[in-house]
Design an enzyme around this catalytic site. Sequence first.
Site: not given
Length: 407
Positions: A335, A339, A358
């Site tokens: 995951g 982004h 992330c």
Amino acid sequence: MAPKSWSTGRKAAVLAAVCALAAGGGVFAAAGPLAHASFASEAGSPERSTQGLAFPVVPPLQLAAAPADAAVQVNPAAPVTLKVGNGRIERAALTSETGQSVEGTLSADGSSWASSGPLEFNTRYSYSYSVVDGAGRSTENTRSFTTVTTANEADAAIYPLDGMKVGVAQPLQLTFSEPVLNRAAVEKAIKISSTSGQVGDFHWFSNTMVRYRPQNFWAANSTITMDIKLFGVNLGRGQVGNFNKSVTVHIGDKKVAVADARAHTFTASINDRQVGRWPATMGDTRFPSARGYLVLMEKYRVEHMDARTIGLKPGDPAYYGQLDVNYATRLTPSGEFIHQATASAMPYIGKVNLSHGCVGLGPAGAKWVFDNMTTGDVVQVVNTDGDYAAYDDGFGDWNIPWAKYAN
């Protein structure tokens, strides 16, 4: 008494001599009107173990045939063979149960025959042949066997795909349908070459997955060829490889980015020349970003994210529910992405780490990565409190020291 006639006595002596010669098998008995009838040919006689009147014993024909009659689980890569001693092969034919012929080659002296065409898995074959011994006696026979069943047929998926263009950090991967115990046999069956002259080594992540990479990143704009000959290779426990294939992989420019969790920056370079630097936000103290090299895997213009997939539930302070993010480039199957940061996180990029692992960028940075970086390009994450991602959570090969990787 009158004396015997000389002529009468002579006749009796001659007659006695004739009888004696005939009884003794002398030359006289084998000639003229008393000669024996002509002998039958050796070819028309059964094999003899003792020497006859006309010919010596013909050495018995010796025949070796493989596979054995009624054999099962025969490797389809193993040729069907006939070998003859003290004779020659007149004819040999190999056919499947559906009547399909398999090609074969007869040696110039007729002493051997071998199939030259591939066999199918899970198929019954019959091979018939005619052989002749040294006396011209002909013998015909038919044998049958069955090849390896479907349950013992092993396949493999190859990545990258044939003709694919990838980045310099992309390892080559084979994932097998069955466990591999004979790893050395599999490695020997795979020949890998590069136009850059780079050589690498295999690393087994499990009994079903092996990867290959060089010590350093692949040379930019090089080409890699994988010559895979796994058909008939014994993987162990009766599992047999079922294919041969050649795969060509093209390497693009060297595209490397560095994500710095302390400086809150994301810096990209192409062929060792910096082309962009953008502010970033990365994993917070509870969910620090994984360190080390992370290889880009796939891209989504819009990716749907669900907090439940990382174990978060409503009521948890870190719970974010479900949301869509733009310009998402996957780093790990578990995951982690690069982004575009969410609207709520946008004021904090370049200042604070508040993601769930992330790398969050502004619209310009996220779009640049999405448009310019691809599968096999690499991001190096530095100055993070996170540990390395599991080596098989994505392509973590570059985080394994070369001395350990190549063993």
